[in-house]
Design an enzyme around this catalytic site. Structure first.
Site, PDB file in Angstrom:
ATOM      1  N   TYR A  14       0.808  -1.218   0.000  1.00  0.00           N
ATOM      2  CA  TYR A  14       0.000   0.000   0.000  1.00  0.00           C
ATOM      3  C   TYR A  14       0.847   1.277   0.000  1.00  0.00           C
ATOM      4  O   TYR A  14       0.302   2.381  -0.011  1.00  0.00           O
ATOM      5  CB  TYR A  14      -0.911   0.032   1.237  1.00  0.00           C
ATOM      6  CG  TYR A  14      -1.888  -1.109   1.335  1.00  0.00           C
ATOM      7  CD1 TYR A  14      -2.925  -1.250   0.421  1.00  0.00           C
ATOM      8  CD2 TYR A  14      -1.795  -2.038   2.369  1.00  0.00           C
ATOM      9  CE1 TYR A  14      -3.837  -2.290   0.520  1.00  0.00           C
ATOM     10  CE2 TYR A  14      -2.700  -3.089   2.484  1.00  0.00           C
ATOM     11  CZ  TYR A  14      -3.717  -3.204   1.552  1.00  0.00           C
ATOM     12  OH  TYR A  14      -4.619  -4.234   1.655  1.00  0.00           O
ATOM     13  N   HIS A  19      -4.414   6.414  -0.785  1.00  0.00           N
ATOM     14  CA  HIS A  19      -4.915   6.317   0.588  1.00  0.00           C
ATOM     15  C   HIS A  19      -3.795   6.504   1.614  1.00  0.00           C
ATOM     16  O   HIS A  19      -4.074   6.707   2.796  1.00  0.00           O
ATOM     17  CB  HIS A  19      -5.559   4.940   0.789  1.00  0.00           C
ATOM     18  CG  HIS A  19      -6.918   4.969   1.414  1.00  0.00           C
ATOM     19  ND1 HIS A  19      -7.714   6.099   1.494  1.00  0.00           N
ATOM     20  CD2 HIS A  19      -7.653   3.970   1.996  1.00  0.00           C
ATOM     21  CE1 HIS A  19      -8.851   5.796   2.093  1.00  0.00           C
ATOM     22  NE2 HIS A  19      -8.839   4.525   2.411  1.00  0.00           N
ATOM     23  N   PHE A  64      -4.321  -0.532  10.242  1.00  0.00           N
ATOM     24  CA  PHE A  64      -5.071  -0.368   9.010  1.00  0.00           C
ATOM     25  C   PHE A  64      -5.886   0.925   9.108  1.00  0.00           C
ATOM     26  O   PHE A  64      -6.288   1.367  10.187  1.00  0.00           O
ATOM     27  CB  PHE A  64      -5.967  -1.567   8.658  1.00  0.00           C
ATOM     28  CG  PHE A  64      -5.197  -2.717   8.064  1.00  0.00           C
ATOM     29  CD1 PHE A  64      -4.571  -2.584   6.836  1.00  0.00           C
ATOM     30  CD2 PHE A  64      -5.091  -3.917   8.739  1.00  0.00           C
ATOM     31  CE1 PHE A  64      -3.851  -3.638   6.286  1.00  0.00           C
ATOM     32  CE2 PHE A  64      -4.375  -4.977   8.198  1.00  0.00           C
ATOM     33  CZ  PHE A  64      -3.747  -4.824   6.967  1.00  0.00           C
ATOM     34  N   ASN A  66      -8.875   2.012   8.465  1.00  0.00           N
ATOM     35  CA  ASN A  66     -10.221   2.156   9.016  1.00  0.00           C
ATOM     36  C   ASN A  66     -10.298   2.028  10.532  1.00  0.00           C
ATOM     37  O   ASN A  66     -11.355   2.266  11.118  1.00  0.00           O
ATOM     38  CB  ASN A  66     -11.160   1.129   8.377  1.00  0.00           C
ATOM     39  CG  ASN A  66     -11.388   1.400   6.898  1.00  0.00           C
ATOM     40  OD1 ASN A  66     -11.012   2.445   6.380  1.00  0.00           O
ATOM     41  ND2 ASN A  66     -12.008   0.459   6.221  1.00  0.00           N
ATOM     42  N   ASN A 112     -13.620   6.390   6.492  1.00  0.00           N
ATOM     43  CA  ASN A 112     -13.705   5.489   7.646  1.00  0.00           C
ATOM     44  C   ASN A 112     -12.584   5.694   8.655  1.00  0.00           C
ATOM     45  O   ASN A 112     -12.746   5.399   9.838  1.00  0.00           O
ATOM     46  CB  ASN A 112     -13.735   4.037   7.177  1.00  0.00           C
ATOM     47  CG  ASN A 112     -15.050   3.674   6.519  1.00  0.00           C
ATOM     48  OD1 ASN A 112     -16.103   4.164   6.918  1.00  0.00           O
ATOM     49  ND2 ASN A 112     -15.000   2.839   5.500  1.00  0.00           N
TER      50      ASN A 112
END
Length: 200
Positions: A14, A19, A64, A66, A112
């Site tokens: 990622y 994000h 993570f 969220n 989120n």
């Protein structure tokens, strides 16, 4: 003390995702200001830096995206930092690519990570919103934010992150309006940017 938290996902795959621009911002800040080493704390990676007389905790939650509230909430409780002294750097679909805006409080707007932090702190923390634009169709949002920045976006991304780091003394001093003004002056958003999967 102020807490600067960046939102992102910790796994290497990622790393360059849209994000993860919150993590990218904190990495540039830490490098530019010679912050201390990253250490595992508060379910995240934490580093400290002092700018003038102002102490900052840099925090990259490793929960993570969220579930970032678990990490930010733990750090805030430990240091007894008020929500208004917490600044969360995150990607913003509702801003054009390269736009930068500070915001105090408000809703999560479908983010989120922000929702998770709100569940721990309430809504009255500050957001440093880094525009990534919207793919145009809400069904494409997940794939869009979890894909890497396009090559065409790299120039404005580097300029914006450098401007954020270079203006951080104003944020550290609590002059949030001047911080936003200086960042946007040093790194104005591009007028036209190709974005989305076809831009790579």
């Amino acid at each position: 003390m102020k807490i600067l938290a960046g939102l992102g996902n910790y796994e290497p795959k990622y790393l360059r995702n849209r994000h993860n621009v919150g993590f990218m911002a904190l990495d540039i800040i830490a490098q530019a200001w010679n912050a201390g080493p990253w250490r595992k704390r508060f379910q995240g990676l934490a580093s400290e830096v002092t700018i003038g007389s102002n102490k900052l905790l840099l925090l990259k939650p490793q929960t993570f995206y969220n579930n970032a509230g678990n990490s930010v909430g733990a750090a805030a409780a430990f240091y007894r930092v008020k929500p208004e002294d917490i600044i969360v750097f995150h990607d913003e679909l509702d801003l054009a690519p390269g736009k930068f805006r500070m915001k105090m409080g408000g809703g999560a707007a479908g983010n989120n990570g922000i929702k998770s932090i709100t569940s721990q702190l309430g809504p009255d923390f500050r957001r440093a919103r880094i525009g990534i634009g919207h793919p145009g169709d809400r069904n494409r949002v997940t794939g869009y934010v979890l894909s890497d920045f396009a090559k065409a976006e790299e120039a404005w991304l580097i300029d914006l992150l450098d401007a954020i780091a270079g203006s951080l003394d104003l944020l550290a001093a609590g002059d949030y309006d001047a911080f936003q003004t200086k960042v946007t002056h040093k790194a104005p958003a591009p007028e036209v940017v190709k974005r989305g999967p076809d831009a790579d």
